[in-house]
Design a protein around this motif. Structure first.
Motif, short mmCIF file in Angstrom:
data_model
loop_
_atom_site.label_atom_id
_atom_site.label_comp_id
_atom_site.label_asym_id
_atom_site.label_seq_id
_atom_site.Cartn_x
_atom_site.Cartn_y
_atom_site.Cartn_z
N ASP A 4 -34.09 93.92 61.56
CA ASP A 4 -34.18 93.33 62.89
C ASP A 4 -35.38 92.38 62.90
N ASN A 5 -35.17 91.18 62.38
CA ASN A 5 -36.24 90.19 62.25
C ASN A 5 -35.71 88.82 62.70
N PRO A 6 -35.52 88.65 64.04
CA PRO A 6 -34.93 87.42 64.54
C PRO A 6 -35.76 86.19 64.17
N PRO A 7 -35.21 85.00 64.17
CA PRO A 7 -33.86 84.73 64.63
C PRO A 7 -32.80 84.83 63.54
N PHE A 8 -33.18 84.93 62.26
CA PHE A 8 -32.17 84.91 61.20
C PHE A 8 -32.14 86.18 60.36
N ASN A 9 -32.89 87.21 60.75
CA ASN A 9 -32.94 88.44 59.95
C ASN A 9 -33.27 88.13 58.49
N SER A 10 -34.27 87.30 58.29
CA SER A 10 -34.62 86.88 56.94
C SER A 10 -35.80 87.67 56.40
N PHE A 11 -35.89 87.71 55.08
CA PHE A 11 -37.03 88.31 54.40
C PHE A 11 -37.98 87.18 54.02
N GLY A 12 -39.25 87.43 54.20
CA GLY A 12 -40.25 86.45 53.81
C GLY A 12 -41.53 87.16 53.43
N PRO A 13 -42.60 86.43 53.24
CA PRO A 13 -43.86 87.03 52.80
C PRO A 13 -44.38 88.12 53.73
N ASP A 14 -44.08 88.01 55.02
CA ASP A 14 -44.57 89.02 55.96
C ASP A 14 -43.73 90.29 55.97
N THR A 15 -42.47 90.20 55.58
CA THR A 15 -41.59 91.37 55.62
C THR A 15 -41.36 92.03 54.26
N MET A 16 -41.64 91.35 53.18
CA MET A 16 -41.41 91.93 51.85
C MET A 16 -42.22 93.20 51.60
N PRO A 17 -43.49 93.29 52.02
CA PRO A 17 -44.21 94.55 51.83
C PRO A 17 -43.56 95.72 52.58
#
Length: 50
Positions: A4-17
């Motif tokens: 649940d990471n709007p707007p695209f539910n993407s993984f990036g540097p902030d969500t990878m950990p």
């Protein structure tokens, strides 16, 4: 695992950990045989960023 990471539910540097912590916990739990990912929202997307 629900993404649940709007707007695209993407993984990036902030969500990878966060993702790495979830995967580590799943791998160390002998009661888990498989895992699934779901996304929140209606975009129909789950993207990864390298």
């Amino acid at each position: 695992m629900i993404i649940d990471n709007p707007p695209f539910n993407s993984f990036g540097p902030d969500t990878m950990p966060q993702l790495a912590q979830v995967v580590d916990a799943l791998e160390s739990d002998r009661g888990v045989g498989s895992a699934a990912t779901l996304h929140v929202g209606d975009s129909g997307e789950c993207q990864s960023v390298r």
